[in-house]
Every structure is written in C-alpha cells, then in structure tokens.
Design a protein around this motif. Sequence first.
Motif, PDB file in Angstrom:
ATOM      1  N   MET A 191       0.787  22.044  12.601  1.00  0.00           N
ATOM      2  CA  MET A 191       1.210  21.085  12.347  1.00  0.00           C
ATOM      3  C   MET A 191       3.101  21.799  11.598  1.00  0.00           C
ATOM      4  O   MET A 191       3.849  20.665  11.231  1.00  0.00           O
ATOM      5  CB  MET A 191       0.680  20.338  11.206  1.00  0.00           C
ATOM      6  N   ALA A 192       3.067  22.463  10.964  1.00  0.00           N
ATOM      7  CA  ALA A 192       4.208  22.443   9.806  1.00  0.00           C
ATOM      8  C   ALA A 192       5.115  22.899  11.350  1.00  0.00           C
ATOM      9  O   ALA A 192       6.474  22.605  10.620  1.00  0.00           O
ATOM     10  CB  ALA A 192       3.895  24.283   9.725  1.00  0.00           C
ATOM     11  N   GLN A 194       4.993  21.463  14.557  1.00  0.00           N
ATOM     12  CA  GLN A 194       5.709  20.220  14.603  1.00  0.00           C
ATOM     13  C   GLN A 194       6.266  19.745  13.729  1.00  0.00           C
ATOM     14  O   GLN A 194       7.536  18.451  13.887  1.00  0.00           O
ATOM     15  CB  GLN A 194       4.183  19.127  14.600  1.00  0.00           C
ATOM     16  N   ASN A 195       5.905  19.170  12.144  1.00  0.00           N
ATOM     17  CA  ASN A 195       7.263  19.472  10.775  1.00  0.00           C
ATOM     18  C   ASN A 195       8.314  19.152  11.335  1.00  0.00           C
ATOM     19  O   ASN A 195       9.517  18.527  10.790  1.00  0.00           O
ATOM     20  CB  ASN A 195       6.435  18.987   9.825  1.00  0.00           C
ATOM     21  N   CYS A 196       8.787  20.690  11.382  1.00  0.00           N
ATOM     22  CA  CYS A 196       9.631  21.016  11.629  1.00  0.00           C
ATOM     23  C   CYS A 196      10.391  20.433  13.053  1.00  0.00           C
ATOM     24  O   CYS A 196      11.858  20.931  13.007  1.00  0.00           O
ATOM     25  CB  CYS A 196       9.614  22.361  11.415  1.00  0.00           C
ATOM     26  N   GLY A 197      10.082  20.244  14.331  1.00  0.00           N
ATOM     27  CA  GLY A 197      10.093  19.197  15.036  1.00  0.00           C
ATOM     28  C   GLY A 197       9.720  20.247  16.344  1.00  0.00           C
ATOM     29  O   GLY A 197      10.874  19.447  17.519  1.00  0.00           O
ATOM     30  N   LEU A 198       9.258  20.987  16.669  1.00  0.00           N
ATOM     31  CA  LEU A 198       8.554  21.499  18.067  1.00  0.00           C
ATOM     32  C   LEU A 198       8.308  20.478  18.568  1.00  0.00           C
ATOM     33  O   LEU A 198       7.238  20.189  17.921  1.00  0.00           O
ATOM     34  CB  LEU A 198       8.391  22.637  17.830  1.00  0.00           C
ATOM     35  N   ARG A 199       8.605  19.919  19.809  1.00  0.00           N
ATOM     36  CA  ARG A 199       7.555  19.897  20.550  1.00  0.00           C
ATOM     37  C   ARG A 199       7.415  20.120  22.356  1.00  0.00           C
ATOM     38  O   ARG A 199       8.436  21.208  22.090  1.00  0.00           O
ATOM     39  CB  ARG A 199       7.566  18.079  20.712  1.00  0.00           C
ATOM     40  N   PHE A 206       8.566  28.542  20.704  1.00  0.00           N
ATOM     41  CA  PHE A 206       8.470  29.045  19.121  1.00  0.00           C
ATOM     42  C   PHE A 206       7.812  29.165  17.811  1.00  0.00           C
ATOM     43  O   PHE A 206       7.568  29.224  17.105  1.00  0.00           O
ATOM     44  CB  PHE A 206      10.300  28.457  18.434  1.00  0.00           C
ATOM     45  N   LEU A 207       6.200  28.512  18.320  1.00  0.00           N
ATOM     46  CA  LEU A 207       6.112  28.232  17.189  1.00  0.00           C
ATOM     47  C   LEU A 207       3.977  29.297  17.925  1.00  0.00           C
ATOM     48  O   LEU A 207       3.833  30.521  17.387  1.00  0.00           O
ATOM     49  CB  LEU A 207       5.084  27.127  16.863  1.00  0.00           C
TER      50      LEU A 207
ATOM     51  N   PHE B  71       0.861  13.054  12.041  1.00  0.00           N
ATOM     52  CA  PHE B  71       0.767  13.158  13.053  1.00  0.00           C
ATOM     53  C   PHE B  71      -1.511  12.509  12.993  1.00  0.00           C
ATOM     54  O   PHE B  71      -2.033  13.152  14.039  1.00  0.00           O
ATOM     55  CB  PHE B  71      -0.221  14.449  11.766  1.00  0.00           C
ATOM     56  N   PRO B  89       5.433  12.832  14.364  1.00  0.00           N
ATOM     57  CA  PRO B  89       5.839  13.953  13.464  1.00  0.00           C
ATOM     58  C   PRO B  89       7.490  13.832  13.270  1.00  0.00           C
ATOM     59  O   PRO B  89       7.736  14.384  14.363  1.00  0.00           O
ATOM     60  CB  PRO B  89       5.261  14.790  13.324  1.00  0.00           C
ATOM     61  N   GLY B  90       7.916  14.333  12.866  1.00  0.00           N
ATOM     62  CA  GLY B  90       9.607  14.242  12.378  1.00  0.00           C
ATOM     63  C   GLY B  90       9.849  15.680  10.852  1.00  0.00           C
ATOM     64  O   GLY B  90       9.234  14.983   9.685  1.00  0.00           O
ATOM     65  N   MET B  94       9.505  15.891   5.696  1.00  0.00           N
ATOM     66  CA  MET B  94       9.255  17.320   5.510  1.00  0.00           C
ATOM     67  C   MET B  94       7.918  17.293   4.903  1.00  0.00           C
ATOM     68  O   MET B  94       7.641  17.301   3.582  1.00  0.00           O
ATOM     69  CB  MET B  94       9.945  18.332   5.441  1.00  0.00           C
ATOM     70  N   PHE B  97       2.137  22.219   2.452  1.00  0.00           N
ATOM     71  CA  PHE B  97       0.684  22.060   2.274  1.00  0.00           C
ATOM     72  C   PHE B  97       0.566  22.855   1.444  1.00  0.00           C
ATOM     73  O   PHE B  97       1.091  23.318   0.602  1.00  0.00           O
ATOM     74  CB  PHE B  97       0.776  22.604   3.550  1.00  0.00           C
ATOM     75  N   TRP B 106       6.786  35.197  11.082  1.00  0.00           N
ATOM     76  CA  TRP B 106       7.170  35.707  11.974  1.00  0.00           C
ATOM     77  C   TRP B 106       8.889  36.476  11.193  1.00  0.00           C
ATOM     78  O   TRP B 106       9.822  36.482  12.147  1.00  0.00           O
ATOM     79  CB  TRP B 106       6.992  36.531  13.370  1.00  0.00           C
ATOM     80  N   PRO B 116      13.639  25.146  10.609  1.00  0.00           N
ATOM     81  CA  PRO B 116      13.836  23.644  11.076  1.00  0.00           C
ATOM     82  C   PRO B 116      14.913  23.143  10.921  1.00  0.00           C
ATOM     83  O   PRO B 116      15.285  21.842  11.768  1.00  0.00           O
ATOM     84  CB  PRO B 116      13.271  22.985   9.923  1.00  0.00           C
ATOM     85  N   VAL B 119      16.015  24.008  14.582  1.00  0.00           N
ATOM     86  CA  VAL B 119      15.834  23.357  15.742  1.00  0.00           C
ATOM     87  C   VAL B 119      16.030  22.268  15.918  1.00  0.00           C
ATOM     88  O   VAL B 119      16.056  21.839  16.992  1.00  0.00           O
ATOM     89  CB  VAL B 119      13.946  23.645  15.397  1.00  0.00           C
ATOM     90  N   ASN B 120      16.322  21.302  15.076  1.00  0.00           N
ATOM     91  CA  ASN B 120      17.145  19.958  15.422  1.00  0.00           C
ATOM     92  C   ASN B 120      17.988  19.667  15.225  1.00  0.00           C
ATOM     93  O   ASN B 120      19.181  18.955  14.950  1.00  0.00           O
ATOM     94  CB  ASN B 120      16.366  19.738  13.583  1.00  0.00           C
TER      95      ASN B 120
END
Lengths: 297, 278
Positions: A191-192, A194-199, A206-207, B71, B89-90, B94, B97, B106, B116, B119-120
């Motif tokens: 979830m973290a 996807q939340n960061c924008g990975l899909r 990357f995940l 989600f 999700p976007g 943010m 959790f 890593w 993030p 990534v964005n």
Amino acid sequence: MADIAQRTVRMEPPRRPERMIELDTMGAVGDAARPLSLVERLLAITLVRRLIVLVVLFGAWQAYATYLDNNLLFPTLTETLEALYDAVVHGPLIERTLTSLQILLTGYVCGLALAGIFTTLAVSTRIGTDLLSTLTAMFNPLPAIALLPLALLWFGLGAKSLVFVIIHSVLWAVALNTHSGFTSVSPTLRMAGQNCGLRGVSYVAFLLVPAAFPSILTGLKIGWAFAWRTLIAAELVFGVSSRSGGLGWFIFENRNQLEIPSVFAGLLTVIMIGLLVESVIFRSIENITIRRWGMQS
Amino acid sequence: MNINAPMPGTTGATAAPLLAVDNVTLQYKTEHHLVTATWRVGFEVYEGERFVLLGPSGCGKSTLLKAVAGFMAPVEGQIRLSGKQIDRPGSDRMMVFQEFDQLLPWKTVLGNVMFPLLVNRRMPKAEAIEHARSVIAKVNLTRFENVHPHMLSGGMKQRVAIARALAMEPAVLLMDEPFAALDALTRRNMQEELKALWDDVGFTVLFVTHSIEEAILVGSRILVLSPHPGRVKAELNADHLGFDDIGTPAFEKLHRRIHDLLFADKVETALAPEIQHG
C-alpha cells in the motif's frame, strides 16, 4: 510470619575490619587486556579455518593415493595438479571452460528473462498466477536432463539443445522463488508503494523486486546450481560430436583415453568454478544488498 | 494553543470543503463473510483541519481511511477531494501507516523521503534531495539521513514515514493509528511533535485512532463512530484543548462525554458477530 520472626534468632553478621591492598605488579595474571596470540587471531578468520580443513583433506587424498599407487583408479593430488597445469597451459581446459560458461550464461540469462515475464504476469493477473503455479508444479520436479533426448531431437546436437535444458533448469526454480517472494511482501509495504504513486511495471520493478530480493537471490542461487549441474551432465552425454565441447566433454574425452589425472583435473575445475560463483559472486551481492538493508543477518 | 481561525495559508475559511465523504458505505469480503465496515458515513474536512476518526475496533475507521486513500471503492456514496471523485491511490493523499514496515528497507532515510518525489517526477533529483533534507530536519532526523531503516527505533521510523508523506505536500495527510505501536513515552512525544509540526507547516490531516485522549490532543475536530457497522455518532470540536489542558475539568469533561458516547454501544457490540477489523 510474625510467629517465625519471633522464634528465630536473628543472625548478626560479624563486624570486620576494612582492608586496603597496595597494587604493585600483577605478576602471573598479566595485563587486563592481553592481545590475542597470532594463532588465536588467525583461527578467528573463517577463511583460515576452511583452508586448514582443505589442507587436511588434500593431505588425506595424497596419502591414500600414494598408498594405493594406481593412477588409473585414483591419482595423487600432485598428479592431478600436474595434469591441471598441463591442461591449462598446453591443453584445451581454458577453452573448454569458456565454452561451458558461455552456454551456461546464455541459458541462465534467457531463463531469468522468461522467469521475469512469467512472474510479472503472475502478479498482475489471476490467470497468470494460475498459469505459473500449474507450470511450476508440472515442470519443477522434472529434472532438466530428462529433457535432453527430446531437445536433441528438436534442436540437434549443439549449443541450442544445451541452452534449452539450462533454461528449463533455471526458469522454474527462479520463477517459483520470485513469485513466492512477491506474494510474501507485506500488505503495508504494498500500500505504501501504491500510495507513493507506483503502478504497473514500476510497481514491480521498484517495489516488489527489491522487497522480495532475499527470495529472488535464493532463486538465483538454486537456479545457478541447477544450471551448472545440468550443463556438465548434458555435455557428458553428447559432447561427442561437437568439436568445441565444454568441461563435461573434457572429462568424458579424458576418461575415454584413460587420462584419469586429467579427469580429476576437470572435476576440480567444476568444483572451483562452483565455489567461486557461490562464495565470491553471490556472497558479495548479498553483502551489498540484503545484509546492508537488514533483510538478512 | 487556541486557534480560532485554523486556516493557515489558505484562501478563506468559508471555502468549499477539501474532502467530502458523502453517505459512504464500505464493504469488504473475508473468507466467509461480506462485511459492512461503514454504513452511510458522511463528514467534511476543511483545509487546515486536524480531523480525527475515533471509534472502537470494528467501527470501520481504518477501512474508511483506506477508501479515502483510494485502496477500495465505496459500494454506496462518494468520496471527493477538492470536488474530484477519488478512484485510485495517489500521492495527493499520502498515508502514514501504523506498521513500521511501511518504509522501504533497501533505501536510506533520505532515499525513503525522496522516493515519492522522484516516482512522481515532482522535481529534479538535486532539488528533491534539498527538499527531502529540509523535511528530515523538521522531524529531527538529520543525523540519520544515510542510515537504513532497520537501524532506527520505532519512533524514528514513524518520523521518517511522516517526513516522507509531508515532503509530497499532500492535499490531505492520512494517518492510520500512526503511534499505536509505540511505547507510551514515545507516543506522547510523537503526538507533541506532530502538533508542533502542524503549527509550523499547517497541513490538513485525517487521523485515525482508538484512543480518546489522543483524539482530543491531536484533533481539532473529532468524528465519533459506532461499531458494526461504522456509523457517525457525533462530530465534536476539540480545537480548544491541547497538551497543557490534560487533567483540567474541560479536558476531563470532553473525555467523559466521548467515553459515554462510545460506551453506549457496549450492549450492541456484545451482540454483534465476532468480526475484528479496525
């Protein structure tokens, strides 16, 4: 409680004189921190201990072979080393080894690529998961070498057949481990991500891949070991007709000519390459990745 | 600590709500049941608010937060952020959790906070490093910038997660019981730090907790939910109470009031099926 306290006579500890001691020399006890002796320090190094084991084994080998005195059955270490030196300098050993490694790498890389495709499919669709599970369940227990006769029929005598069986030996082990690594990535981390924008592909690359890296590395190691054994075995079976044979062919050829020390030299080379990849290449990958990340102690 | 106009750096206090949760019913499947987590829950969050979802386990507060994060989709109703319906999700929402494993093991602390941003493609790498460093400084982790997460304590990991979320400057920061897994002393520290950070930066936060005290301390507005399924019980103001008010009659009164609201559900909860989900 009160009863007991009244009945027992309370013991007074004796009052004793204080004592003062003049510290001069420690004498036999020595310093508080004594440097370890050279032997103790050397024995703390794993490599040194392993080398000692190796030397003892080699000694036993040499002693037994000298006692047996039959280099057709069991040549001595020195004879083997001589043959090895001879095969490296004058003979075809280097060339044979390179041929083997080249085929091995080709098969290994192709196997990894296919495993990557299968597992990416498996994580993105449910039917992909079922496909991978069914295929690995079917093919993982099938020894790659059992496919060699078929491969020879399909691809003829030569590198292609070898690459085919190597791919088969690598693919399922790596795919199985990678996929089980992917599925065990924690939901929070997913979830973290996807939340960061990975899909899509970036999510896998990357995940999932780094998060599952311990399992992936295990898969790579198992795949490597399978591939290496399969290759040597396959070369032993049909190296006969190919002119630029590999290590397996080298062993086979020398056995036919009863050059047993050279057979031993070939086997030694197989062992050394296996050791080198396992303890140098994979170990250093581990050190700079999962150990550093705290994913393996 | 009494902030009557809690809209730092915004256009106006009477603007449209930033986040609108409109009659939302959420359901999810377990192995044997279709569980209704929330039933027609509605609330609005305005910019600059510290909005707390409070309720016992099983009131669907975490599920609600996951729906806001994108989600899961509501089976009924709508969730809109700045008027736009949420469908995935976007990084404009943010999330922090509860679990410590939300950080990427890593990557170093800096790498995690930058992740993030990169990534964005929010900013070029050099700029992202600068920005990440400044946020890390805000959560007092500058000394640990180049350390991997497994070397950090639980509280530090949560601070990294908060920094990672804040670095994105999200429209709304989602926090799912972020301090629940910490020891009591660290938890109090983190609550105070979060409040200080809010005073400093002025973000909007949607905070899930099952601790009444935490809700009053952290929140400016508290949504009290009842369990099985989650329904809105009350929406209260808590902006006038802070850390200095612990033990005062006003604090105790609000605490008591919320406690009674939650306690009223006890009979109902006892009759409900054994479904455990926060």
